[in-house]
Structures are given as C-alpha cells and as structure tokens.
Design an enzyme around this catalytic site. Sequence first.
Site, PDB file in Angstrom:
ATOM      1  N   ASP A 112       0.420  -1.763  -1.518  1.00  0.00           N
ATOM      2  CA  ASP A 112       0.459  -0.924  -0.338  1.00  0.00           C
ATOM      3  C   ASP A 112      -0.679  -1.446   0.666  1.00  0.00           C
ATOM      4  OD1 ASP A 112       1.304   1.118   1.528  1.00  0.00           O
ATOM      5  OD2 ASP A 112       0.019   2.395   0.869  1.00  0.00           O
TER       6      ASP A 112
ATOM      7  N   HIS B 207       8.247   7.408  -0.452  1.00  0.00           N
ATOM      8  CA  HIS B 207       7.041   7.673  -0.004  1.00  0.00           C
ATOM      9  C   HIS B 207       6.884   9.328  -0.401  1.00  0.00           C
ATOM     10  CE1 HIS B 207       3.308   7.764   2.561  1.00  0.00           C
ATOM     11  NE2 HIS B 207       3.506   9.257   2.317  1.00  0.00           N
TER      12      HIS B 207
ATOM     13  N   HIS C 195       2.880  -4.373   3.076  1.00  0.00           N
ATOM     14  CA  HIS C 195       3.166  -4.248   4.543  1.00  0.00           C
ATOM     15  C   HIS C 195       2.728  -5.647   5.059  1.00  0.00           C
ATOM     16  CE1 HIS C 195       3.872   0.019   4.860  1.00  0.00           C
ATOM     17  NE2 HIS C 195       3.086   0.226   3.876  1.00  0.00           N
TER      18      HIS C 195
ATOM     19  N   HIS D 279       3.223   4.215  -4.640  1.00  0.00           N
ATOM     20  CA  HIS D 279       1.791   4.566  -4.432  1.00  0.00           C
ATOM     21  C   HIS D 279       1.482   5.915  -5.054  1.00  0.00           C
ATOM     22  CE1 HIS D 279       3.154   6.187  -0.665  1.00  0.00           C
ATOM     23  NE2 HIS D 279       3.294   5.241  -0.280  1.00  0.00           N
TER      24      HIS D 279
ATOM     25  N   HIS E  19       5.083  -3.541  -3.443  1.00  0.00           N
ATOM     26  CA  HIS E  19       4.961  -2.524  -2.206  1.00  0.00           C
ATOM     27  C   HIS E  19       3.984  -3.408  -1.155  1.00  0.00           C
ATOM     28  CE1 HIS E  19       4.724   1.762  -0.336  1.00  0.00           C
ATOM     29  NE2 HIS E  19       4.050   0.831   0.534  1.00  0.00           N
TER      30      HIS E  19
ATOM     31  N   LYS F 203      13.994   2.389   1.587  1.00  0.00           N
ATOM     32  CA  LYS F 203      12.910   3.278   1.545  1.00  0.00           C
ATOM     33  C   LYS F 203      12.933   4.532   2.015  1.00  0.00           C
ATOM     34  CE  LYS F 203       8.329   3.726   1.423  1.00  0.00           C
ATOM     35  NZ  LYS F 203       7.550   3.563   0.411  1.00  0.00           N
TER      36      LYS F 203
END
Length: 361
Positions: free
Chosen positions: A263, A152, A26, A190, A24, A114
């Site tokens: 994350d 999420h 970004h 997460h 995970h 996602k």
Amino acid sequence: MQPGSARDAGGPRTLTLTRPDDWHLHLRDGAVLQSVVLDSARQFGRAIIMPNLKPPVVTTADAQAYRDRILAALRQAGVPDGAFQPLMTLYLTDNTPPEEIRRARQSGLVHGVKLYPAGATTHSDAGVTDLLKHCRAALDAMQDCGMPLLVHGEVTDPDVDLFDREAVFIDRVMRPLRQAYPALKVVFEHLTTADGVAYVREASGPVAATITAHHLLYNRNALFKGGLRPHWYCLPVLKRERHRLALVDAATSGDARFFLGTDSAPHSRGAKEQDCGCAGCYTARHAMALYAAAFEAADRLDRLEAFASLNGPAFYGLPPNEGVLTLERVPERIPDALPLAGDEVVPLAAGESLAWRLQAR
C-alpha cells in the site's frame, strides 16, 4: 518498535528469496509515476496497481492505457522489458456493467476489481455507495468468471469511530457479501485489526488478505510520538498494539491466506504537511527491508518467503517468479526525503536505520 531493532547480532548475513510481488501498490501517474516506479521494480517481479487515479480506471481500455504509461515509465527508468509486470485493476462504481467485468477478465491484463467505499480514502469520491444494492450484476459476473474483488475494508459512516471502521465493515459488508457470493474471490486489503485477522482465518471460501509493513511495525502511538507526525498517517489508520501483534502473528504464521501488499502511497511533503494532510505512507524504496525487520523481530525470517513470494501468486492463480531477491545485513539509513516529480516525498521512518538492504550489485 524501531525498524532496525530486530535481532541484528546473531542472525544470517544474507537472505535470498524467490523474487517477491507487491499485491497492493499505488504508482500514481505522470511525473510522480516516473519518480517512484523504479523503487518497486528494483524489488518486486509484479504488482497489483491501484486504479484510484483522477479520473479513475473504470474500463479495460483505461487499464490498458494506464499500463502502457507504466511500461513507458519503466523503460525510461532503464528497467528491462518484462522485469516488472504491472497487474492492472478496475475501479468499481455503482454503475460498473457486467460486460466490462467479462471484458476485463478476457483481456488478460486486469487481475482484480477494487472496491472503495465512497469517501474511504484518497480519490475515492467515485466509489461504491451500497455494494449489494448497486453492484449485484457486476458481482455476479466477477463470481462467474473468477475475477477477484479487492476491498478497502472500512465503512465510511461518520457515526462509526475511525478505529472501529474495519470491524464494522466485516459485519455490515463482508458477511452479507460472502453469504450472497460464497464463491467470489475476495482480498481484504491492508488488514489492520485482530478482528480482521480472525475473520480471514475463519471465513469459508476463497478469502485472503494483504498486510503492509507499516501495520506490522507500528501501532497508533507512532502518529503522536513527539508531536503529530503526518508521514505515519494512512488509511486504514494505525491501530492499538494488540492489533499490530495479531497482524504479525498472521503474517508470520505460514497461513497461505496472508501475503504482502505494501500500500505504498506517494504524496508530496506539502500534501502531507498541511491542515488536512493526505493519507498514505511511502514505503516502496525500502519495502523488503521493512518486512524483513518485522519478520526478524518475530524470529520468523524463515517464513518471509512464503508471505512475500508464494502465497499471493497461489491465490491469484499465477506461478511464482523465476528470479530471486537477496537482502544483506548491512545497516542503511532511510533518507529524510526522496525526489518526487520536482518536489519531495518523506518516506516512512525517515532518518531511522534498517538492519537490511538490497544486496549491492
């Protein structure tokens, strides 16, 4: 706890693991991508790349183009070809067609879809408003072709307390989803609560969860220690100590359903330090040292390899990486700030000391 407060004196001097993966991550885009990609590539063999760009990555063609930009940034950073593999994802919307799911699966480049509930986090405005009302055709295709759904796990109902949003998501979304799609592969990303840990452990079918280093190391007191600290603000937000302890127990248990997902989310200092600051913690530079601190504090360093290097590939149907990563017990201070596309990003735990670092080469 402090990241460097693990049992420093009597433990091993080095720790060698099968090269880990980040399930995970970004990376953003453009100049920010170029600024941060090396931090992950130095440690991880692969990473699941989040699709919440502006505009979001909603098609296989979008994912291919984004992957090409990541590979170009890696080459520019001096990373050898193949040393770090970006595993792409699509951003699920109310209108994602099933044929796009099948196209993505056949591409070999897209490894998940996602789910962002609309308004849940950064760049989630295009997210799903009602999963089982609007996305059944896409979910049917995902279950049929084995494409994982990466969730999420928070509701966005303004009447639900911020600290209860994960538990409510389990009841309102996860349980009905699993009843309707029992064979769908789902990653609860997460994870932040004891409720989430219990759900993942007990759920039938192919369900797993990622856990961040910051949720293993800190509880919600970190947000307010000495004043409001925006660089500890993330979504899902840090929770009570009992939830942190449940996450540590899950991550260090050896249970194959739990694996590493940082994350890591880069935001400029100015974007964080304002009247409505962005959510996200930047942990990529020191990710494995942070996880080592959490596992050592639990006296479970021997279980870090399964969590970081083995459980994730097994769930995604991929082989473990062939290389290794070695950490050495050498104190390292986390910088107060790091360069970010002509600006700077404040990493999690800036100014604090870690007991571990990547082995010098």
